[in-house]
Design a protein around this motif. Structure first.
Motif, PDB file in Angstrom:
ATOM      1  N   TYR A 110       0.587   3.700   1.812  1.00  0.00           N
ATOM      2  CA  TYR A 110       0.056   2.204   2.437  1.00  0.00           C
ATOM      3  C   TYR A 110       1.280   2.064   3.681  1.00  0.00           C
ATOM      4  N   ILE A 111       0.741   2.027   4.943  1.00  0.00           N
ATOM      5  CA  ILE A 111       1.516   1.512   6.097  1.00  0.00           C
ATOM      6  C   ILE A 111       0.989   0.273   6.484  1.00  0.00           C
ATOM      7  N   GLU A 112       1.993  -0.589   6.319  1.00  0.00           N
ATOM      8  CA  GLU A 112       1.912  -2.276   6.592  1.00  0.00           C
ATOM      9  C   GLU A 112       2.652  -2.688   7.621  1.00  0.00           C
ATOM     10  N   LEU A 113       2.483  -3.575   8.297  1.00  0.00           N
ATOM     11  CA  LEU A 113       3.442  -3.899   9.646  1.00  0.00           C
ATOM     12  C   LEU A 113       4.314  -4.956   8.701  1.00  0.00           C
ATOM     13  N   LYS A 114       5.498  -4.703   9.295  1.00  0.00           N
ATOM     14  CA  LYS A 114       6.693  -5.804   8.691  1.00  0.00           C
ATOM     15  C   LYS A 114       6.346  -7.141   8.917  1.00  0.00           C
ATOM     16  N   ARG A 173       7.331  12.946  -3.970  1.00  0.00           N
ATOM     17  CA  ARG A 173       7.419  11.636  -3.333  1.00  0.00           C
ATOM     18  C   ARG A 173       8.711  11.620  -2.189  1.00  0.00           C
ATOM     19  N   ASN A 174       9.495  12.739  -2.613  1.00  0.00           N
ATOM     20  CA  ASN A 174      10.666  13.021  -1.490  1.00  0.00           C
ATOM     21  C   ASN A 174       9.952  13.362  -0.224  1.00  0.00           C
ATOM     22  N   ILE A 175       8.842  14.490  -0.313  1.00  0.00           N
ATOM     23  CA  ILE A 175       8.047  15.047   0.736  1.00  0.00           C
ATOM     24  C   ILE A 175       7.476  14.079   1.330  1.00  0.00           C
ATOM     25  N   LEU A 176       6.727  12.925   0.811  1.00  0.00           N
ATOM     26  CA  LEU A 176       5.973  11.910   1.105  1.00  0.00           C
ATOM     27  C   LEU A 176       6.787  10.959   2.071  1.00  0.00           C
ATOM     28  N   GLU A 177       8.005  10.612   1.574  1.00  0.00           N
ATOM     29  CA  GLU A 177       9.030   9.605   2.228  1.00  0.00           C
ATOM     30  C   GLU A 177       9.457  10.423   3.475  1.00  0.00           C
ATOM     31  N   LEU A 218       4.197   9.272   9.873  1.00  0.00           N
ATOM     32  CA  LEU A 218       3.134   8.374   9.458  1.00  0.00           C
ATOM     33  C   LEU A 218       3.579   6.758   9.886  1.00  0.00           C
ATOM     34  N   ALA A 219       4.743   6.408   9.808  1.00  0.00           N
ATOM     35  CA  ALA A 219       5.041   5.051   9.987  1.00  0.00           C
ATOM     36  C   ALA A 219       6.091   5.041  11.231  1.00  0.00           C
ATOM     37  N   ASN A 220       5.957   3.858  11.841  1.00  0.00           N
ATOM     38  CA  ASN A 220       6.863   3.455  12.853  1.00  0.00           C
ATOM     39  C   ASN A 220       7.889   2.638  12.320  1.00  0.00           C
ATOM     40  N   PRO A 221       9.012   2.819  11.745  1.00  0.00           N
ATOM     41  CA  PRO A 221      10.138   2.195  11.247  1.00  0.00           C
ATOM     42  C   PRO A 221      10.513   0.894  11.667  1.00  0.00           C
ATOM     43  N   VAL A 222      10.146   0.780  13.150  1.00  0.00           N
ATOM     44  CA  VAL A 222      10.552  -0.626  13.849  1.00  0.00           C
ATOM     45  C   VAL A 222       9.854  -1.610  13.544  1.00  0.00           C
ATOM     46  N   ILE A 223       8.483  -1.202  13.308  1.00  0.00           N
ATOM     47  CA  ILE A 223       7.514  -2.411  12.953  1.00  0.00           C
ATOM     48  C   ILE A 223       6.810  -2.108  11.729  1.00  0.00           C
ATOM     49  N   GLN A 224       6.896  -1.044  11.065  1.00  0.00           N
ATOM     50  CA  GLN A 224       6.100  -1.005   9.779  1.00  0.00           C
ATOM     51  C   GLN A 224       7.186  -0.301   8.558  1.00  0.00           C
ATOM     52  N   SER A 225       6.285  -0.894   7.539  1.00  0.00           N
ATOM     53  CA  SER A 225       7.062  -0.415   6.357  1.00  0.00           C
ATOM     54  C   SER A 225       6.045   0.520   5.648  1.00  0.00           C
ATOM     55  N   TYR A 226       6.307   1.234   4.490  1.00  0.00           N
ATOM     56  CA  TYR A 226       5.622   2.258   3.895  1.00  0.00           C
ATOM     57  C   TYR A 226       5.679   1.806   2.264  1.00  0.00           C
ATOM     58  N   ARG A 227       4.723   2.333   1.554  1.00  0.00           N
ATOM     59  CA  ARG A 227       4.815   2.162   0.103  1.00  0.00           C
ATOM     60  C   ARG A 227       3.798   3.505  -0.264  1.00  0.00           C
TER      61      ARG A 227
END
Lengths: 79, 79
Positions: free
Chosen positions: A6-10, A55-59, A66-75
């Motif tokens: 899941y990729i979500e906006l911070k 899980r390590n590979i997915l992170e 998959l995610a832009n760490p500036v504006i998105q968080s992932y789960r």
């Protein structure tokens, strides 16, 4: 193994798609809707049976693509 | 009440975003990834306490705005 990512906006980041969906729902007469947030989900099928390693590979996938760490968080949710 | 509405492509419908994500992951060296499917999720906050009524309203939202019934299916999860 199948995982859902899941990729979500911070918090605090504008979600124009969610805002426009909210407006459109209200225009259609859905008066009880208060807020709409949009979330992106990737369902990833992997040849990997070890959950910890998967899980390590997915992170790593999230951080590199998959995610832009500036504006998105992932789960990550294993299925 | 908060609901999560999942909008997914029906079986057999092309998912170019998923295909391109798969290609990009492989190019980055993630060799164990087999398939990527993309799913859209709307988290909807509503002023509605009756779950049955909320579900009916959400189904109506999906049919009128959120999903394209020709190529997409939807699933509603109450939180």
């Amino acid at each position: 193994m199948i995982a859902e990512v899941y990729i979500e906006l911070k918090k605090g980041v504008a979600d124009p798609e969610g805002e426009n969906t909210l407006k459109a729902l209200k225009l259609l007469g859905f008066s009880t809707v208060r807020n709409v947030e949009t979330v992106k989900m990737f369902r990833i099928h992997m040849d990997e049976e070890d959950e910890e390693r998967a899980r390590n590979i997915l992170e790593d996938m999230c951080e590199r693509l998959l995610a832009n760490p500036v504006i998105q968080s992932y789960r990550i949710v294993m299925k």
